[in-house]
Design a protein around this motif. Structure first.
Motif, PDB file in Angstrom:
ATOM      1  N   SER A  48      46.267  -9.345  43.072  1.00 13.57           N
ATOM      2  CA  SER A  48      47.178 -10.268  43.230  1.00 13.57           C
ATOM      3  C   SER A  48      46.966 -10.579  44.469  1.00 13.57           C
ATOM      4  O   SER A  48      45.794 -10.538  44.945  1.00 13.57           O
ATOM      5  CB  SER A  48      48.528  -9.793  43.102  1.00 13.57           C
ATOM      6  OG  SER A  48      48.710  -8.465  44.155  1.00 13.57           O
ATOM      7  N   THR A  49      48.057 -11.264  45.082  1.00  7.74           N
ATOM      8  CA  THR A  49      47.976 -11.732  46.407  1.00  7.74           C
ATOM      9  C   THR A  49      49.141 -11.222  47.121  1.00  7.74           C
ATOM     10  O   THR A  49      50.049 -10.523  46.267  1.00  7.74           O
ATOM     11  CB  THR A  49      47.860 -13.258  46.558  1.00  7.74           C
ATOM     12  OG1 THR A  49      49.124 -13.888  45.933  1.00  7.74           O
ATOM     13  CG2 THR A  49      46.908 -13.840  46.064  1.00  7.74           C
ATOM     14  N   GLY A  52      51.885 -12.918  45.411  1.00 10.80           N
ATOM     15  CA  GLY A  52      52.073 -12.988  43.738  1.00 10.80           C
ATOM     16  C   GLY A  52      51.276 -13.833  43.221  1.00 10.80           C
ATOM     17  O   GLY A  52      50.589 -14.612  43.932  1.00 10.80           O
ATOM     18  N   GLY A  53      51.039 -13.674  41.895  1.00  8.52           N
ATOM     19  CA  GLY A  53      50.154 -14.517  41.209  1.00  8.52           C
ATOM     20  C   GLY A  53      48.542 -14.025  41.474  1.00  8.52           C
ATOM     21  O   GLY A  53      48.399 -12.832  41.845  1.00  8.52           O
ATOM     22  N   GLN A  54      47.591 -14.903  41.118  1.00  9.86           N
ATOM     23  CA  GLN A  54      46.503 -14.407  41.013  1.00  9.86           C
ATOM     24  C   GLN A  54      45.812 -14.663  42.465  1.00  9.86           C
ATOM     25  O   GLN A  54      46.175 -15.153  43.256  1.00  9.86           O
ATOM     26  CB  GLN A  54      45.353 -15.533  39.974  1.00  9.86           C
ATOM     27  CG  GLN A  54      45.822 -15.320  38.529  1.00  9.86           C
ATOM     28  CD  GLN A  54      45.443 -13.939  38.024  1.00  9.86           C
ATOM     29  OE1 GLN A  54      44.512 -13.235  38.329  1.00  9.86           O
ATOM     30  NE2 GLN A  54      46.186 -13.445  37.033  1.00  9.86           N
ATOM     31  N   ARG A  56      43.948 -15.630  45.847  1.00 12.67           N
ATOM     32  CA  ARG A  56      43.965 -16.959  46.243  1.00 12.67           C
ATOM     33  C   ARG A  56      42.525 -17.391  46.618  1.00 12.67           C
ATOM     34  O   ARG A  56      41.761 -16.713  47.381  1.00 12.67           O
ATOM     35  CB  ARG A  56      44.736 -17.281  47.400  1.00 12.67           C
ATOM     36  CG  ARG A  56      44.507 -18.422  48.253  1.00 12.67           C
ATOM     37  CD  ARG A  56      44.985 -19.813  47.675  1.00 12.67           C
ATOM     38  NE  ARG A  56      45.966 -19.956  46.608  1.00 12.67           N
ATOM     39  CZ  ARG A  56      47.027 -20.273  46.938  1.00 12.67           C
ATOM     40  NH1 ARG A  56      47.373 -20.410  48.186  1.00 12.67           N
ATOM     41  NH2 ARG A  56      48.202 -20.206  46.447  1.00 12.67           N
ATOM     42  N   ASP A  77      43.091 -20.486  41.954  1.00 13.90           N
ATOM     43  CA  ASP A  77      43.635 -19.234  41.433  1.00 13.90           C
ATOM     44  C   ASP A  77      43.714 -18.983  39.922  1.00 13.90           C
ATOM     45  O   ASP A  77      43.917 -20.123  39.216  1.00 13.90           O
ATOM     46  CB  ASP A  77      45.243 -19.331  42.039  1.00 13.90           C
ATOM     47  CG  ASP A  77      45.210 -19.424  43.568  1.00 13.90           C
ATOM     48  OD1 ASP A  77      44.335 -19.828  44.102  1.00 13.90           O
ATOM     49  OD2 ASP A  77      46.477 -19.322  43.981  1.00 13.90           O
ATOM     50  N   GLY A  78      43.441 -18.023  39.357  1.00 19.06           N
ATOM     51  CA  GLY A  78      43.477 -17.796  37.977  1.00 19.06           C
ATOM     52  C   GLY A  78      42.397 -18.428  37.314  1.00 19.06           C
ATOM     53  O   GLY A  78      42.250 -18.483  36.182  1.00 19.06           O
ATOM     54  N   ASP A 399      54.156  -6.843  42.300  1.00 18.68           N
ATOM     55  CA  ASP A 399      54.438  -6.943  40.936  1.00 18.68           C
ATOM     56  C   ASP A 399      55.050  -5.812  40.082  1.00 18.68           C
ATOM     57  O   ASP A 399      55.095  -5.705  39.043  1.00 18.68           O
ATOM     58  CB  ASP A 399      53.219  -7.586  40.200  1.00 18.68           C
ATOM     59  CG  ASP A 399      52.599  -8.647  40.867  1.00 18.68           C
ATOM     60  OD1 ASP A 399      53.344  -9.579  41.022  1.00 18.68           O
ATOM     61  OD2 ASP A 399      51.430  -8.869  41.073  1.00 18.68           O
TER      62      ASP A 399
END
Length: 420
Positions: A48-49, A52-54, A56, A77-78, A399
């Motif tokens: 993650s970062t 949040g999310g994928q 960076r 990202d992602g 998360d």
């Protein structure tokens, strides 16, 4: 022939001057690998970062002359290419006036309280849904579908009540003291403003910013734009500090009582950043909304170096009238952290957070929330790498949502950052 050569040389010189400040490159990138975490029930892993999310993977394209330019940020990202924060064209009709058109911020007067776990795995409030069975001791007599993780039936077969249990966040961070010009600043997301931003510095020490939101790049009624307009100003007294104030429009949709026409409401902010002591940061601010019975926020952030040691502290108080019937609720968040430079590019950080709500209403009983973290970080060529440990009670670590409201959770993050 000489004229042709001279003309070509002049064009080449002009072209090189025009494009002298064109830059394309990778920017700030951050990824956090968590090889082990515990959510109160299961062991977990994650990438993650901090937010949040994928991970960076960021970059930027920009081009500028003295009077105009363009900025475009991108991210992978992602594994997907997308626009990041900024995508705008700017122009300076005079030396003291600048206009941004597109998607951008004005960070000039922004007041942050970012330290410690803000740059690692951030903690925050969370909610869970539970089925309570009247007359049954405890709060856990229910069955869960193992495929979906959803509560499917209460046991024993008696009338059950579904409740939502929530905790509020205790982490301070961006815009904690004073909000930058951005998109929908009252919703707490602080995305880049889509529209136009005017920035003026007409005299030494004075900065004025005006944000005009034009949602979706479409034409808008002028009255709707003005109803959500953001206007801020700050004046710096040399050797003393900066006085800041602003109005953030919330729209023309507030009805005081049934039958009244909707009126414009908004948020007023005021802050002072002390700069009288060298290398010390002391930022104090207050925010209140013009709607009746809205919360009032008072916040402060302090940071000071002592040789190789830097100390951070923040406090926030939120007063919400008539939050529980006619009784007010007072929310408190407190944080403190230290950064210590061990030399040779190695540093250590420790951070602790606390949050609690107080109310005199009968039956009001809210347990406090805690979070802590400790990390070691090493600088490498064009970046950093670090590892740490974090724990939380009644808070969600990034998360990793706790299985129950009172579950203690912890995580071991490994963070990599790159700067090009």
């Amino acid at each position: 022939m000489k004229k042709i050569v001279g003309t070509i040389a002049a064009i080449a010189l002009a072209t090189s001057a025009v494009f002298a400040d064109v830059n394309v490159g990778m920017g700030f990138s951050r990824g956090i690998f968590t090889p082990f975490a515990y959510d109160g029930k299961d062991a977990r892993m994650d990438i993650s970062t901090s937010w949040g999310g994928q991970p960076r993977i960021g970059g930027s394209i920009s081009g500028a002359s003295e009077d105009c330019g363009v900025v475009g940020d991108f991210k992978f990202d992602g594994g997907n290419l997308a626009v990041n924060d900024n995508a705008y064209i700017w122009v300076k009709p005079t030396s003291w006036l600048k206009l941004n058109i597109g998607q951008s911020f004005d960070d000039t007067l922004r007041g942050n309280a970012c330290f410690g776990m803000w740059d690692w795995l951030r903690v925050g409030g969370f909610s869970i849904t539970k089925v309570l069975v009247p007359g049954t001791p405890g709060s856990g007599n229910y069955s869960v579908d193992p495929a979906t993780g959803l509560i499917v039936q209460a046991t024993p077969a008696v009338p059950a009540v579904t409740v939502k249990l929530e905790t509020t966040g205790i982490l301070t961070g961006e815009d904690f003291i004073f909000t930058r010009i951005c998109n929908n600043p009252l919703d707490g997301a602080w995305a880049p403003l889509v529209g136009a931003i005017l920035m003026a510095d007409p005299i030494d020490g004075l900065h004025i910013g005006v944000g005009l939101p034009i949602d979706g790049y479409n034409n808008q009624k002028m009255e709707d734009v003005f109803a959500k307009m953001q206007v801020q100003a700050g004046y710096t007294i040399d050797g003393v500090g900066t006085i800041k104030a602003q109005w953030i429009g919330g729209g023309k949709n507030y009805v005081k009582k049934v039958g009244d026409d909707p009126i414009v409401w908004g948020q007023i902010e005021a802050a002072f950043c002390l700069k009288a002591v060298e290398d010390m940061t002391l930022d104090i601010g207050a925010k209140f909304r013009t709607k009746e019975d809205s919360p009032v926020d008072v916040a402060a952030y302090w940071s000071m170096p002592f040789d190789a040691l830097r100390v951070h502290a923040s406090v926030g108080i939120t007063y919400t009238p008539k939050a529980v019937g006619d009784d007010a609720v007072i929310g408190l968040v407190v944080g403190a952290a230290v950064d210590y430079d061990l030399g040779n590019g190695v540093g250590v950080t420790g951070d602790i957070r606390f949050g609690h709500s107080f109310c005199s209403a009968d039956g009001y009983d809210v347990d406090p929330a805690f979070a802590f973290g400790a990390w070691v970080n090493k600088g490498i060529a064009n970046g950093t790498i670090g590892i740490g440990v974090q724990g939380a009670l009644r808070q969600q670590i990034r998360d990793f949502t706790p299985s129950d409201i009172d579950d203690f959770t912890f995580a071991v993050p490994v963070r990599v950052q790159c700067f090009f």
